[in-house]
Write a protein that holds these residues in place. Structure first.
Motif, short mmCIF file in Angstrom:
data_model
loop_
_atom_site.label_atom_id
_atom_site.label_comp_id
_atom_site.label_asym_id
_atom_site.label_seq_id
_atom_site.Cartn_x
_atom_site.Cartn_y
_atom_site.Cartn_z
N ILE A 3 14.36 -49.96 -4.94
CA ILE A 3 15.27 -48.94 -5.03
C ILE A 3 15.54 -49.09 -6.88
O ILE A 3 15.87 -47.95 -7.45
CB ILE A 3 16.55 -49.23 -4.57
N ASN A 4 15.51 -50.18 -7.18
CA ASN A 4 15.72 -50.24 -8.91
C ASN A 4 14.56 -49.36 -9.58
O ASN A 4 14.73 -48.59 -10.46
CB ASN A 4 15.64 -51.67 -9.06
N CYS A 5 13.21 -49.54 -9.17
CA CYS A 5 12.24 -48.78 -9.70
C CYS A 5 12.33 -47.33 -9.30
O CYS A 5 11.82 -46.34 -10.09
CB CYS A 5 10.90 -49.34 -9.27
N TRP A 6 12.61 -46.99 -8.24
CA TRP A 6 12.68 -45.52 -7.54
C TRP A 6 13.71 -44.83 -8.48
O TRP A 6 13.54 -43.61 -8.93
CB TRP A 6 13.46 -45.59 -6.13
N ALA A 7 14.79 -45.65 -8.69
CA ALA A 7 15.91 -44.92 -9.65
C ALA A 7 15.45 -44.83 -11.09
O ALA A 7 16.15 -43.76 -11.90
CB ALA A 7 17.27 -45.94 -9.46
N SER A 8 14.68 -45.89 -11.55
CA SER A 8 14.25 -45.80 -13.14
C SER A 8 13.34 -44.66 -13.07
O SER A 8 13.06 -43.92 -14.35
CB SER A 8 13.69 -47.01 -13.29
N LEU A 9 12.59 -44.14 -12.31
CA LEU A 9 11.73 -42.80 -12.28
C LEU A 9 12.40 -41.67 -11.65
O LEU A 9 11.64 -40.78 -11.13
CB LEU A 9 10.50 -43.42 -11.55
N LEU A 10 13.72 -41.70 -11.53
CA LEU A 10 14.26 -40.41 -11.09
C LEU A 10 13.82 -39.05 -11.65
O LEU A 10 13.56 -37.95 -11.00
CB LEU A 10 15.53 -40.57 -11.09
N ASN A 11 13.55 -39.14 -12.94
CA ASN A 11 13.23 -37.81 -13.80
C ASN A 11 11.59 -37.54 -13.23
O ASN A 11 11.51 -36.26 -12.94
CB ASN A 11 12.95 -38.03 -15.29
#
Length: 485
Positions: free
Chosen positions: A287-295
């Motif tokens: 989820i941390n990486c998922w959120a960082s690539l939200l764009n």
């Protein structure tokens, strides 16, 4: 009598007001490291214009955090246990500052790309302390009734760094790559069957030299701001950041921990700790990486870089407020932390399911649902993190807090490496990210349910405090008898 008991206990242990300053400085270090790590995802569109990068390049810049973390993931916790908090924190902050300096040397495309990769790598080496050091600080400086709260504050400020990057990046760096961006996106993507805009489409679009120059100028300014901030926080850690207080805040803080490497090895026999560690690593790592690539995730759905940044920011901030409340609740009802974690994971999983169903057209695509599901999913998981840290320390005791959280965060970063490495496959798209997000949180629920919560560290504090009170009662009773005689 109760007042005298407390006074007698304080002759052994003492709580210092300066603990809040130490927590603030450490939290600013963690905040800075996290913000540095999340630099490129929120400005992926602009950086691809300026340097000719692809989504894969941006993903690998983010992936240097987990990769370099694995290298030092168990080394810095060892330094923390053997040398102390200062000797582990100051070198970590120094790595962050040096990494930020590498990124401001040049804006020439080839050299800048290499130096930025190096900077991200150095910053990632500091990750073990930024992510895993807060529980040790809480144990060293804070009494039992404040440990969950202190850990929640440190974890929240660390996460806040990544959240600030969602709005500071697009605010300072914003270069539209196409004259008709919306039309190009519509041509290459449709809701429900998203595909990332490929490099050929980028080359064929009208990216002028002026836009490239302007993009580099804005990015370099952003890098200078971050570099200055990193040097300031380094200065604060150098000026005053002691390893421990003159006297411990609790009985468990004086208890000898196992030898670091033996303690690490002994964790393999602690089934409950392993279940919690795997759950934490899978859920937060993804989820941390998922959120960082939200764009990158939302670009096919006509969500601009700036709006995606604000969604990422809004998704994180409520978690800080609520996790402080939950952390304070856990201080008062520590033995209920497992139940809190299960509820938070279930709510987070439900939100990610709604988010994904919306993107595949099973639910109507609305911005209200987009914001609600994203904010709810990330917020609930962030609220669970400090509880997972403290419960992990309890299950691992007498293994040191540094070792226990070192393993937790190591598994977190291994999960992140695997997740981000998928971007290396050509034409992989972005929809897979959301299915993995659902799976990572959902599979953690039964793992946590199997954990048998044992609060061994807390029991040491409670037992010794109770014994001390009984000793004082005996002394007071003897004095009363002597006075009567």
């Amino acid at each position: 009598m109760k007042k005298n008991n407390t006074s007698a206990f304080s002759t052994i242990c003492k709580v210092y007001t300066r603990r809040w300053y130490i927590l603030t400085v450490f939290s600013l270090f963690a905040f800075t490291q996290s913000c540095f790590w999340n630099t490129w995802g929120p400005i992926s569109t602009s950086s691809e214009v300026a340097f000719g990068w692809t989504d894969s390049t941006v993903a690998w810049l983010t992936n240097w955090g987990p990769i370099s973390y694995v290298i030092t993931g168990l080394t810095f916790p060892w330094i923390l246990q053997v040398k102390g908090l200062r000797w582990a924190t100051v070198p970590s902050m120094l790595l962050v500052a040096i990494g930020s300096c590498f990124r401001v040397i040049t804006s020439e495309t080839t050299a800048a790309t290499i130096l930025i990769h190096i900077g991200q790598f150095l910053n990632g080496l500091a990750g073990p302390m930024a992510m895993g050091g807060i529980a040790t600080l809480s144990a060293i400086w804070f009494p039992p009734k404040e440990r969950f709260t202190a850990t929640a504050i440190g974890v929240n400020l660390c996460s806040l760094g990544a959240s600030i990057a969602f709005i500071s990046g697009p605010a300072l760096v914003s270069v539209e790559p196409y004259q008709n961006q919306t039309a190009l996106l519509a041509e290459n993507n449709t809701i429900g069957t998203p595909k990332l805009v490929n490099q050929t489409s980028r080359k064929s679009s009208n990216i002028t030299e002026d836009r490239i120059i302007e993009g580099k100028k804005q990015i370099m300014s952003y890098m200078y701001y971050e570099c200055g901030w990193c040097c300031l926080i380094l200065l604060l850690t150098l000026i005053y950041f002691p390893s421990r207080p003159p006297r411990p805040p609790s009985a468990s803080a004086t208890t000898d921990r196992e030898n670091y490497w033996k303690g690490i090895w002994s964790l393999r026999k602690k089934t409950d700790y392993i279940l919690l560690a795997v759950s934490y690593g899978i859920s937060t790592g993804v989820i941390n990486c998922w959120a960082s690539l939200l764009n990158v995730n939302l670009r096919p759905f006509h969500i601009s870089e700036t709006e995606a940044g604000w969604i990422g920011f809004y998704a994180s901030v409520p978690g800080y407020f609520f996790s402080l409340i939950i952390g304070r609740f856990a201080d008062l009802f520590a033995r209920r932390s497992k139940q809190c974690i299960l509820i938070l994971l279930a709510l987070s999983s439900a939100c990610f399911i709604l988010f994904t169903l919306m993107l595949i057209d099973s639910l109507a695509f609305t911005r209200a649902l987009l914001y609600t599901s994203t904010i709810g999913g990330v917020t609930c998981l962030n609220c669970a993190v400090p509880l997972l840290y403290e419960l992990g320390c309890e299950l691992a005791f007498p293994t040191s807090e540094g070792a226990a959280n070192g393993v937790l965060t190591l598994l977190n970063n291994i999960g992140g490496i695997i997740f981000l490495a998928v971007f290396s496959f050509p034409d992989v798209g972005s929809m897979w990210m959301n299915w993995v997000a659902i799976g990572s949180v959902t599979v953690s629920i039964p793992l946590i349910a199997l954990v048998k919560g044992r609060f061994q560290r807390l029991e040491v504090d409670e037992t010794i405090h109770k014994v001390t009170e009984q000793q004082v009662d005996v002394v007071e009773e003897n004095k009363t008898i002597q006075n009567k005689q």
